[in-house]
Design an enzyme around this catalytic site. Structure first.
Site, short mmCIF file in Angstrom:
data_model
loop_
_atom_site.label_atom_id
_atom_site.label_comp_id
_atom_site.label_asym_id
_atom_site.label_seq_id
_atom_site.Cartn_x
_atom_site.Cartn_y
_atom_site.Cartn_z
N GLU A 171 -2.93 -2.40 1.21
CA GLU A 171 -2.16 -2.49 2.45
C GLU A 171 -1.24 -3.71 2.49
O GLU A 171 -1.26 -4.50 3.44
CB GLU A 171 -3.11 -2.49 3.65
CG GLU A 171 -3.95 -1.23 3.74
CD GLU A 171 -4.95 -1.25 4.87
OE1 GLU A 171 -4.95 -2.22 5.67
OE2 GLU A 171 -5.75 -0.31 4.98
N ASN A 214 -3.40 0.57 -3.07
CA ASN A 214 -3.90 1.48 -2.04
C ASN A 214 -3.25 1.15 -0.71
O ASN A 214 -3.13 -0.02 -0.34
CB ASN A 214 -5.43 1.32 -1.93
CG ASN A 214 -6.09 2.35 -1.06
OD1 ASN A 214 -5.94 3.55 -1.28
ND2 ASN A 214 -6.86 1.91 -0.07
N HIS A 250 -5.37 9.08 6.45
CA HIS A 250 -6.04 9.16 7.75
C HIS A 250 -5.12 9.92 8.69
O HIS A 250 -4.04 9.44 9.05
CB HIS A 250 -6.29 7.76 8.31
CG HIS A 250 -7.16 6.90 7.46
ND1 HIS A 250 -8.50 7.15 7.29
CD2 HIS A 250 -6.89 5.80 6.72
CE1 HIS A 250 -9.02 6.22 6.50
NE2 HIS A 250 -8.06 5.40 6.13
N GLU A 279 -9.21 7.73 1.19
CA GLU A 279 -9.95 7.46 2.44
C GLU A 279 -9.77 8.61 3.43
O GLU A 279 -9.62 8.40 4.63
CB GLU A 279 -9.48 6.15 3.07
CG GLU A 279 -9.61 4.95 2.16
CD GLU A 279 -9.26 3.63 2.83
OE1 GLU A 279 -9.16 3.61 4.08
OE2 GLU A 279 -9.08 2.64 2.12
N ASP A 281 -9.76 11.27 6.14
CA ASP A 281 -10.42 11.83 7.31
C ASP A 281 -9.35 12.42 8.21
O ASP A 281 -8.21 11.97 8.24
CB ASP A 281 -11.31 10.82 8.06
CG ASP A 281 -10.63 9.52 8.44
OD1 ASP A 281 -9.38 9.49 8.49
OD2 ASP A 281 -11.33 8.53 8.69
#
Length: 458
Positions: A171, A214, A250, A279, A281
């Site tokens: 990030e 990432n 996400h 990651e 979801d």
């Protein structure tokens, strides 16, 4: 990982091998007490990890060490997934709270568990602006460079040979339309070169681990993903060691799966790096959630260099955004429609319903006792629908040990006290049908019955 597409990241709190029977007497007991196997073992394609492996990929989950002692959690992890990412246990504030003083206990617990199950392990994360201990921000530029490189080296060397891929830098870019770097101690004091330096340091620390960048909100083509793309392109052109790019993915109603998701993955892959969904979801429920999960899975399968998918948690109740019910398993570890959509997209065999109708129960009985040991038997009973596999945990007391098992395939946690039993030719059970497995416990003065975990069906 981020709270949503527009919010700043918040902190998240987080062998025994089976041996032969001791005597003909024990063998005789087995013949009398065991239920005959009904069919062959469950197909690997009936699980997320098995179906992904058949496609040459992994399907992983973010894991919290403090949940591994919960039987349904561990059983679902062990049955369904073939890769793990420690959720918080490898972050800077977890492993180096004081400068050059490293604590790896919780991360080691996850790594040991995963290694015992033959799972891939993604390391997360080495350099990130969040979840930093306060001492890092107070360092001078010279001290910070030394601390960053020392942190990368010490952590990677501790796990050398055990980690499949590392999120080396996490990030580093801002949201919005600027494509600029995010303010952080590393960016503000070391400048744009800190990412390259981190990757070169990481390569030296563990030459065999894949090194990833990432980030979130890079799932479609936009200013942020373009900035990351240009960085990766530059790194590849100049020989800076980068092997993969992670897309956190996400999603929710405000930040849906972008229409160019697959195309965006492909353009990064065309630079000569692997892409990974790191990651995943997706908030929601029912058919809409299932369709979004299907789209993401199909996009990965369509890109040859998309090597795997990791969902950010196992049951909804432990998600960092639990109110959005964003995962594949409900609070009781029931398989949601999204689970069936993913399994079907991977080419696996779905149970055809909502996922929660396959159930099983267990009962325990001590069947024989000698001067220093006793035999226990666990009976597994299918619920109202047929099942193709089952998983049960057995935990013995600290003084006890399991000497022999039968009618099952055991695996063990790092303590040697928690046995996870799966079928050995007796996984397929019709509705209401039973099978059993057994074990011999060396009492060592403690004749307490073992603790039998709940049964998880597949």
């Amino acid at each position: 990982m981020v709270i949503n597409s527009r919010q700043e990241h918040r902190d998240r709190n987080p062998r025994l091998r089976a041996r032969r029977a001791f005597s003909l007497g024990v063998v005789g007991f087995l013949t009398a007490a065991s239920v005959l196997a009904l069919s062959g073992p469950a197909s690997a394609a009936s699980t997320l990890g098995g179906a992904a492996a058949a496609k040459g990929r992994y399907f992983g989950a973010a894991v919290a060490a403090n949940h591994l002692g919960e039987s349904p959690y561990a059983a679902t992890l062990d049955t369904e997934f073939n890769a793990v990412t420690p959720e918080n246990e490898m972050k800077w504030d977890a492993v180096e709270r004081s400068r050059n003083s490293f604590t790896f206990g919780s991360a080691d617990q996850i790594v040991g568990h995963a290694q015992g199950k033959g799972m891939k392990i993604r390391g997360h994360t080495l350099v990130w602006h969040s979840q930093l201990p306060s001492w890092v921000g107070g360092l001078s530029a010279t001290e910070l460079r030394s601390a960053m490189n020392n942190h990368i080296t010490k952590v990677m060397q501790h796990y050398q040979g055990k980690i499949y891929a590392w999120d080396v830098v996490n990030e580093a870019y801002q949201d919005g339309n600027s494509g600029a770097r995010r303010s952080s101690p590393f960016q503000d004091k070391l400048g744009d070169g800190f990412i390259e330096e981190a990757f070169r340091t990481a390569r030296a620390a563990d030459p065999n681990a894949k090194l990833c960048y990432n980030d979130y909100n890079t799932d479609g083509q936009n200013a942020k993903s373009n900035a990351v793309y240009n960085m990766v392109k530059d790194f590849k052109a100049r020989g800076v060691p980068i092997d993969c790019v992670g897309f956190q993915s996400h999603f929710n109603a405000q930040s849906p799966v972008p229409g160019d998701y697959q195309q965006n993955l492909q353009r990064f892959a065309a630079l000569g790096v692997d892409v990974q969904i790191t990651e995943l979801d997706i908030e929601g429920s029912g058919t809409a959630q299932a369709d979004n999960y299907r789209r993401v899975t199909q996009a990965c399968l369509a890109v040859s260099r998309c090597t795997g998918i990791t969902v950010w948690g196992i049951p909804d109740k432990y998600s960092w955004r639990a109110s959005g019910t964003p995962l594949l398993f409900d609070d009781n570890y029931g398989k949601k429609p999204a689970y069936n959509a993913v399994l079907a997209a991977l080419g696996g065999s779905s149970d055809g319903g909502g996922g929660g109708d396959r159930t099983c129960t267990v009962s325990y009985a001590e069947t024989q006792r000698w001067g220093d040991r006793f035999n226990g038997q666990v009976t597994v009973r299918a619920g109202s629908s047929a099942i193709s596999g089952w998983t049960v945990t057995v935990t013995v007391r600290s003084a006890q040990s399991v000497a022999t098992t039968w009618n099952g395939s055991p695996s063990w946690d790092s303590s040697g006290k928690v046995m996870t039993m799966r079928p050995n030719g007796n996984g397929n059970l019709g509705a209401g049908a039973t099978t059993s497995f057994g074990f011999t416990v060396m009492a060592n003065g403690d004749w307490s019955a073992p603790t039998i975990g709940s049964c998880t069906a597949s």
